[in-house]
Design an enzyme around this catalytic site. Structure first.
Site, PDB file in Angstrom:
ATOM      1  CG  ASP A   1      -2.178   0.836   0.957  1.00 31.58           C
ATOM      2  OD1 ASP A   1      -3.215   0.599   1.581  1.00 31.58           O
ATOM      3  OD2 ASP A   1      -2.089   1.759   0.117  1.00 31.58           O
TER       4      ASP A   1
HETATM    5  C1  GLC Z   1      -4.248   4.234  -0.317  1.00 23.71           C
HETATM    6  C2  GLC Z   1      -5.186   3.122   0.091  1.00 23.71           C
HETATM    7  C3  GLC Z   1      -5.252   1.999  -0.896  1.00 23.71           C
HETATM    8  C4  GLC Z   1      -5.093   2.558  -2.298  1.00 23.71           C
HETATM    9  C5  GLC Z   1      -3.681   3.070  -2.408  1.00 23.71           C
HETATM   10  C6  GLC Z   1      -3.409   3.709  -3.778  1.00 23.71           C
HETATM   11  O1  GLC Z   1      -3.471   4.628   0.796  1.00 23.71           O
HETATM   12  O2  GLC Z   1      -4.974   2.555   1.371  1.00 23.71           O
HETATM   13  O3  GLC Z   1      -6.498   1.321  -0.706  1.00 23.71           O
HETATM   14  O4  GLC Z   1      -5.332   1.547  -3.254  1.00 23.71           O
HETATM   15  O5  GLC Z   1      -3.357   4.000  -1.388  1.00 23.71           O
HETATM   16  O6  GLC Z   1      -4.188   4.824  -3.944  1.00 23.71           O
END
Ligand code: GLC
Length: 756
Positions: free
Chosen positions: A302
Site C-alpha cells: 500500500d
Molecule cells: C491508499 C489506500 C489503498 C489505495 C492506495 C493507492 O493509501 O490505502 O487502498 O489503493 O493507497 O491509492
C-alpha cells in the site's frame, strides 16, 4: 484429498523439457536473443528469458511503483517529474499509479518502451473502487443487493471504463471485514459477514478481470492483506490485534476467495498482525498467501507501507525496510523507493537471494505478457475508444439499477411508501438532496459532479408538485429561518421527504468518526417537521451505518440510501415511486448507540448471555441500552410482506459425508410483487473452540408475486459445518447444530440436527 501425483509429475517434466528444448531449438535457429519478444512462446519461457537479460537495477525497477497523479497518500517523499523521467529511461520504474487517460498513459508508456534498454512496458494502476467515470453505489451499498450478478456487472462496466482510459489495473476489491462504522473505509467493503464477503470478493474479481483477454478487463487487487478492518477504535491506520482463530474464521476467508477467483494481485495492509507490519509479515505473505493458498500473482504494497515499517518500529531504515519486505514475501513497492534504492546493494551483500527477487519480478512480468503489452504497449490507450465508452447511457442504466437494488427500506409504518401517484404534493427538505459535492466519497474516480443526478433532480423528474428547502446547511447546522422555510413547505404538502445523513466527503480512507449520530441540527429539523403532523419519509445518505435511534420516533418511513453514485436521484425516485420494490438487506448491523460498537450478528454467546427477555443482573449487558442492534445484519423490508413457515430437515441425524436438505415455505402475504432474500444460518452448539451464535451459510433471492408462495431448499454439507482452528486447519466436529432460516439474522425459524 489425493493429488494425482503421476499426472502432475508428468506436467512438471513436460514444462522442464520445454524450458530446455525450446531455448536450445530457438538458439540453433538464431532466435534466442529475442525469445521474450516472441508471442508464440509460452509466457513462462518469455519471462525466464527476459529475466536472464535484466540487470539487478532493472529488476529493482520492476518492483518500483511511483505515484504520478493525484495524491492518495501522504506526499512525503514525492519524486520530481525530472527524476521520474531519468528513472524511466533507466528502466527503474515498473508501474505508475494515478496516471490516467488514454493520451497520458500512451505518452508515458512510449518513453518506457522506446527509450529504455529493454523496453519493458509499464503497468498503470488506479483506485477504481466503485466506478471510473460512471459512479456506482459504494461497495457497502452494492453488497446490500445480495445480487452477485449485479455486482459482477457493475465491476465489468467499471473495468471497461478504466481499461479504455489506459489503465491495466484497479486496486480493488477491498475485502476487509469490519464491524465498526466509525471506520470510514467500511464503505469500501462488504460488511461483517465472511461467507457473504467472500462471495462478493469473487464476484468483483470476476467482473474486473474476466479472463484477462480483452481490452476491457483489468487486473484486480485483493486488499488490504490482512485484517485492516479490525483497526482498534475504528481509527484508520490504528493497531490491529486479532486472535489466530478469529483471523482464520472471520478475516481471511474473503481474501482467500478473491485469490481463488484468480485475482492477479494482492495489496499489503498498513496494520501490524501479531505485532509485525503486514508488509514484512512472512506468516501472511509466504506461509498463508503463497504456500497455503498457492497465490501465483504479485503483491503490491500500500502507499509507502514498506517505509512505514520504520515508524511502526519494525525496520531501522529504508535499506532494512527493503530487506524485511522482500524477505517476507512482499514484492512491488508503492511509493517508498526503498527497493529501487537498496535492492542492488542487498544482493551484492548477499543479504537477499536473487531467486526470490526473480520470483517476484517474474510474477510482474507474467502479467505484462498476459495483458499483451509486449505485443502492443498502447493496447489500452486508444483515445477514440475512450471517448466512445465513458459514461454511456447503457452504463448509466446499470448504475441506476444497481442503486435501486442497494437502497434498504428500514421502516414503512402504515405502508406510507411507495408514493405511487405523480400528483402527490411533496415537500423535499435537506441540503444534501441538492448537493452534488456531498453525494460522493473520496473514491469518486474521475466522475464529474456535473454528471450526477441529485435526489432533488430525481424526485423532480417523477413528481409534478415538489417544493424544496435546505432545512440545514453544509455544516449540518439549522436555524429558525431554515426550519421556518421547511415547515412552511411541509404544511402545504401531502408528505415530507427529508434527506438527512452525513456528507460523502467524510467517507473513505482517513475518514474515521467518533460520533456517528445523525447531526443534531437535522434532529432539530426533524422534530419541527414532525410537529406539522405530516407523514415524513427519511432518506438517509451516508457511507456507513449511522445511529438512527433518534430518527425513528419522528419518521413514518426510512430508506437507507448510502452513497449511490452518478444515478443517485433516479435510483431513489424509482424506489420512492414504487417503480422498484426494495429488496436490499443491510450487510452491517446498525448500532443502537455508538457506545455499542462493535456490534455484529455473528458474535460469541459468552458465559453470561443476556436472557431474553432481560433477567435481573450479572449478565453481559449495558445498563442504558439494549444488547441488540437497532437493525440487525440481513435486515431490510419490502413494500410487501413475507411469511415463513414449515422449516424442515430431511436428516435429523447426518453423517459427515451426507448432504442436509433444509426446506422452508415463504409466502408473499402483501399486495405487491416482490423479492425476498431468504437467509440460512447455523450455530455449532458445542465445539472445540466456541462458535458464533449464528453464521450465514446460504441465501437465495427469490421473486414472489402477491399471494404467491414457494418452498425452497438449501443443501448443507460438511464444508458448511466446518470451521478453522488457530492453525488454519479445517475442522468438522460431530455434535448438535441449530439451523435458522429467515428474512434477516434476528427474525428466524429454528430447528436442530445432529452430525454423527
Ligand atoms: C491508499 C489506500 C489503498 C489505495 C492506495 C493507492 O493509501 O490505502 O487502498 O489503493 O493507497 O491509492
Amino acid at each position: 484429498m489425493t493429488i494425482n501425483f503421476y499426472k502432475s509429475a508428468n506436467k512438471i517434466i513436460y514444462l522442464q523439457l520445454l524450458l530446455v528444448i525450446m531455448p536450445a531449438t530457438l538458439f540453433a535457429q538464431g532466435k534466442l536473443k529475442q525469445l521474450y519478444k516472441d508471442p508464440n512462446v509460452p509466457i513462462q519461457i518469455r519471462v525466464k528469458d527476459l529475466l536472464s537479460k535484466m540487470t539487478i537495477e532493472e529488476k529493482a525497477g520492476q518492483l518500483n511503483q511511483l505515484n504520478s497523479g493525484d495524491l492518495t497518500g501522504p506526499g512525503l517523499n514525492a519524486t520530481s517529474q525530472q527524476e521520474k523521467l531519468i528513472m524511466l529511461k533507466a528502466g527503474k520504474i515498473g508501474s505508475f499509479l494515478n496516471t490516467i487517460g488514454a493520451s497520458t498513459t500512451r505518452s508515458v508508456q512510449k518513453i518506457a518502451v522506446e527509450q529504455s534498454r529493454l523496453g519493458i512496458p509499464l503497468l498503470f494502476g488506479y483506485d477504481v473502487i466503485h466506478g471510473y467515470k460512471t459512479l456506482f453505489p459504494i461497495p457497502l451499498a452494492e453488497a446490500c443487493s445480495w445480487d452477485l450478478d449485479q455486482v459482477t456487472e457493475n465491476s465489468k462496466v467499471a473495468a471497461k471504463e478504466a481499461a479504455v482510459s489506459g489503465l491495466h489495473w484497479t486496486f480493488a476489491p477491498m475485502c476487509d471485514i469490519s464491524t465498526d462504522p466509525r471506520w470510514g473505509r467500511v464503505m469500501e467493503g462488504a460488511g461483517e459477514d465472511p461467507y457473504y464477503a467472500s462471495l462478493l470478493a469473487s464476484a468483483r474479481v470476476k467482473g474486473f478481470q474476466g479472463k484477462l483477454e480483452s481490452e476491457y478487463n483489468v487486473l484486480a487487487t485483493v486488499k488490504h492483506f490482512a485484517a485492516y478492518g479490525a483497526v482498534e477504535g475504528g481509527r484508520d491506520y490504528n493497531n490491529v490485534d486479532v486472535s489466530r482463530s478469529k483471523l482464520w474464521n472471520t478475516y481471511l476467508p474473503p481474501y482467500e476467495a478473491a485469490v481463488k477467483a484468480g485475482a492477479a494481485t494482492v495489496m499489503n495492509s498498513f496494520n501490524v498482525l501479531d505485532g509485525i507490519p503486514a508488509s514484512g509479515n512472512k506468516f501472511l505473505l509466504t506461509e498463508v498467501l503463497k504456500n497455503k493458498w498457492g497465490f501465483k500473482g504479485f503483491v503490491v504494497s500500500d502507499w509507502n507501507s514498506f517505509g512505514e515499517m520504520i515508524p511502526h518500529g519494525f525496520a531501522a531504515d529504508y535499506k532494512d525496510v527493503a530487506l524485511k519486505a522482500l524477505k517476507a514475501g512482499s514484492m512491488m513497492d508503492m511509493e517508498s523507493k526503498s527497493v529501487i534504492n537498496h535492492l542492488p546493494q542487498l544482493i551484492k551483500e548477499g543479504k537477499l537471494n536473487i531467486a526470490q527477487v526473480d520470483d517476484a519480478v517474474g510474477r510482474i512480468l507474467y502479467y505484462k505478457f498476459k495483458l499483451g503489452l509486449f505485443e502492443n504497449p498502447y493496447r489500452f490507450s486508444d483515445e477514440q475508444r475512450e471517448k466512445d465508452n465513458l459514461l454511456t447511457p447503457a452504463h448509466r442504466k446499470v448504475a441506476r439499477i444497481a442503486g435501486t437494488k442497494s437502497i434498504v427500506l428500514l421502516k414503512n409504518s402504515d405502508q406510507l411508501l411507495p408514493l405511487a401517484s405523480k400528483d402527490k404534493k411533496i415537500a423535499l427538505v435537506g441540503f444534501y438532496a441538492n448537493s452534488k459535492a456531498d453525494m460522493v466519497d473520496m473514491w469518486k474516480g474521475t466522475s464529474d459532479y456535473n454528471t450526477y443526478v441529485t435526489v432533488y433532480d430525481g424526485l423532480k423528474a417523477q413528481y409534478k408538485d415538489l417544493t424544496f428547502a435546505d432545512g440545514y446547511n453544509s455544516k449540518n447546522e439549522t436555524s429558525e429561518k431554515l426550519i421556518a422555510e421547511a415547515v412552511n413547505n411541509a404544511s402545504a404538502a401531502d408528505v415530507v421527504i427529508v434527506n438527512i445523513g452525513i456528507s460523502g466527503k467524510v467517507s473513505g480512507e482517513d475518514k474515521s468518526l467518533a460520533d456517528i449520530n445523525i447531526p443534531a441540527g437535522q434532529i432539530a429539523l426533524l422534530k419541527a417537521l414532525h410537529q406539522t403532523g405530516k407523514p415524513i419519509i427519511a432518506l438517509v445518505t451516508a457511507g456507513r451505518p449511522l445511529v438512527l435511534t433518534q430518527v425513528l420516533p419522528y419518521t413514518n418511513a426510512v430508506l437507507y440510501c448510502w452513497l449511490l453514485g452518478t444515478e443517485t436521484g433516479n435510483s431513489v425516485a424509482d424506489v420512492v415511486k414504487g417503480l422498484y420494490n426494495p429488496t436490499a438487506k443491510t450487510v452491517m448491523s446498525f448500532p443502537y448507540a455508538v457506545g455499542q460498537v462493535p456490534v455484529y450478528y455473528n458474535h460469541f454467546n459468552t458465559g453470561r448471555p443476556a436472557p431474553d427477555p432481560g433477567g435481573d443482573s450479572f449478565y453481559s449487558r449495558y445498563l442504558d441500552i439494549p444488547n441488540q442492534p437497532l437493525f440487525p445484519f440481513g435486515y431490510g423490508l419490502s413494500y410487501t410482506t413475507f411469511n415463513y413457515r414449515n422449516l424442515s430437515l430431511d436428516l435429523p441425524l447426518l453423517n459427515s459425508g451426507q448432504v442436509q436438505n433444509v426446506s422452508v415455505t415463504v409466502k408473499n402475504t402483501g399486495k405487491y410483487d416482490g423479492e425476498e432474500i431468504v437467509q440460512l444460518y447455523i450455530n455449532d452448539i458445542t465445539a472445540s473452540i466456541v462458535r458464533p451464535v449464528k453464521e450465514l451459510k446460504a441465501y437465495k433471492k427469490i421473486g414472489l408475486k402477491a399471494g404467491e408462495e414457494k418452498t425452497i431448499t438449501f443443501q448443507l454439507g460438511a464444508k458448511d459445518l466446518s470451521f478453522f482452528d488457530d492453525k488454519g486447519n479445517v475442522i468438522l466436529e460431530k455434535g448438535k447444530f441449530k439451523i435458522f432460516v429467515g428474512g434477516n439474522s434476528r427474525d428466524v425459524l429454528e430447528t436442530t440436527f445432529e452430525l454423527k
